[in-house]
Each structure stands twice: as structure tokens, then as C-alpha cells.
Design an enzyme around this catalytic site. Sequence first.
Site, PDB file in Angstrom:
ATOM      1  N   SER A   1       0.835  -1.201   0.000  1.00 43.77           N
ATOM      2  CA  SER A   1       0.000   0.000   0.000  1.00 43.77           C
ATOM      3  C   SER A   1       0.871   1.253   0.000  1.00 43.77           C
ATOM      4  CB  SER A   1      -0.973  -0.027   1.187  1.00 43.77           C
ATOM      5  OG  SER A   1      -2.091   0.795   0.913  1.00 43.77           O
TER       6      SER A   1
ATOM      7  N   LYS B   1     -23.406  16.098   8.080  1.00 43.39           N
ATOM      8  CA  LYS B   1     -22.382  16.377   9.075  1.00 43.39           C
ATOM      9  C   LYS B   1     -21.970  15.125   9.839  1.00 43.39           C
ATOM     10  CE  LYS B   1     -19.625  18.997  11.405  1.00 43.39           C
ATOM     11  NZ  LYS B   1     -18.405  19.509  10.755  1.00 43.39           N
TER      12      LYS B   1
END
Length: 360
Positions: free
Chosen positions: A169, A221
Site C-alpha cells: 500500500s 455532518k
Amino acid sequence: MADTNAHVNPPGAEWQPVYIKKGRGAGFWIAVGIASFFFLCTLFLFILFIGSLLLGRAFLGVTPEGKKQIFETIVEGKGEDKIAIVPIKGILTNESGDGLFIEKHSIVEAVKQDLEQATQDSHVKAVILEVNSPGGGITASDVIYNRIMKFKADTQKKVVVYMGDIAASGGYYISAAADAIVAHPTTITGSIGVIMPLINVAELINRYGIKDNSIASGAMKEIGSPFKQMTPEEANILKDIIHELYMQFVTVVSTGRSMDVETVKKLADGRIYTGKQAVEKGLVDRLGYLEDAIHVTRKLSGLSEATVVRYEKPSGLAGMFGLLSRRLFQNTTINLDILQFYEQDSIKPMYLWTGHTINK
């Protein structure tokens, strides 16, 4: 019965009582010994603490600007020209750690300082990045990648990556900046992709009658909140972010390995590869050991001979003593740094292979 402790006065002398002092018991001396031991231990730790504060900069090589001096340990070779080995080990993060009395720089800062050292040292003709990392933060990975690219552009010096146990990765992301990649035969690499760990406990808390009374300013949110079920709209927003970051990774690999984007995509489904598989897929140039990476570096840099040095920065008193002992008894042993642990307690995308465990 006569008192054996009674005082016998000389004949004709006035009788006076005499008090005989008894010897202190074994318990008293044991208590004194224990108290003395703890006192000496406390004094020793106090001296260590004061010494680290007063002499830490001198022994640990801290510059007036607060940067740790980089020490060089000779690995092999000879001559004025040098090849510098820069270790990149552990979770890639911008966060610094705590050593014994001394703060440890983050991996990002450590790599920056190492490359600055290699830039300023005219004898350093090339750099080997010794990568042993499962990746980490996206920003940290990208900052290190750009540091490497800038180093190459500014100095025209070659950079070779030598992969250790793992370079997956983000570990592969930064490796793509190299001019050549050598993987150990047992290396695990690949894992090209992005992950955003999200745990949802909404059903669990509802089962026990727990309510989430969070107040948000907008409908989105609370996106990613573990206390509420994710809506399709929220999932699409996060998927768009992940895809954008994924394509950034794919582009880096495509550029670094001179591969077509579509070819990279076929390899970039998050799977890991052995070193041999990575060579077959074009993600790695060859298998080999450190000496093979050194040979490749010499060849790319046009060096017939060179002194190979390893950059090291001690962390705290333990690191200082370890470094001093290695400098006193220097050999060609490859010394592994303690892997830095990355706290995965925040919700954010990462270039990280989560199948790899980092021990504290």
C-alpha cells in the site's frame, strides 16, 4: 530469681542504676537496606534524567535547530563516493513518537532530514531506500513520495528501493518514486488501493435502548458516524472520495513504473503480491538481497566502487547506547529500527494494508 542484667556496684560505693543498651534487631537492618536500595535507585534515575537534559544534545547529536544529527554506519565498500541507505520502517505517519526523555521524529520528518543530508553531502552519489512498511496515512505517503521526487530532480542522484519484509500500500506508493526496485524473495508488496475503516454499532446500541442525541448542523455532518446507519447518499459521497484517492495511487504507479493506467487498474484491486509475483506483473524490477540492491545502485550511478553507509538517528538513551555500541563494534550487520506504531483511532482514508500487524 536473680536478675542477670543487674548491676554490681563496687564495695562501699553508692548504688546507681545502669541501663544496658540492647542491640538493634534484624528487622531494623532489613528496613535500612530496603530504604537505601530505593534511595540509590531514585538517585540513579534522577542522574539519568538530569544527564539526558544537560548532555542529551551532545550525545544524541541534536543540532541547535532541534534536528537530530545523522550518524553514518559503514555497511561495506570503500572510496570517497558514498551510497546512503535511508531506512523507512513502520507505519507511515506525520505523528511523532515519544522516546526515553527524547521525542522521536515522525517517519515523514526523518526521511526529510535523511534526504537533506544526502543532498548536502557531495560524496553521496546515490540513495537506497530500505522500505519495510505496510503503508499508513495518505498524506504521509504522498509527502514522502514528493520528497523523493524532489530529491531526484534537485540532485540528479539515483534512488533505488530495497524492499524488506513488507512494502505494501503506502509502502509501495513511495517505492514507485524510485529509479529501480529490488524486492527480497520473501517480500510482500502490492495492496494498491485505499481503505477507510468504518465500524457501525447502530443496531447494537438500539438493542440496549441507547440513543444518540448528537446535534448536527447539516444532513451530511454525521457522515461516517458509528452510531447511525449510513444512507445511500452518504455511501456515495465516501465512495467518490475513495475513488479519487485511488486514482491518485494508480497514477503514481503508472508514472513510476511506465505502465498504462488500465494495466495498473487490473493489478490495483487491493490484493498483495509476493516478490516473485510483483516482478512478473512489472511492479518490481528484480528479486535480490541488499548486496544486489547495492550492485544495481552502483550500476545506475556509474560507480565502480563506493562506501555504503547507513543513516541512523538514535532515539532516547536506549537508542544512544545502542548506537554507541554499534559504532564501537562496527560490522556489516543490518540493524532494524523499532517499528513505529500508528494509532488507528480516527476515521480517515489510508494507504494501508490492514492485514499486517505492527507491535508496540
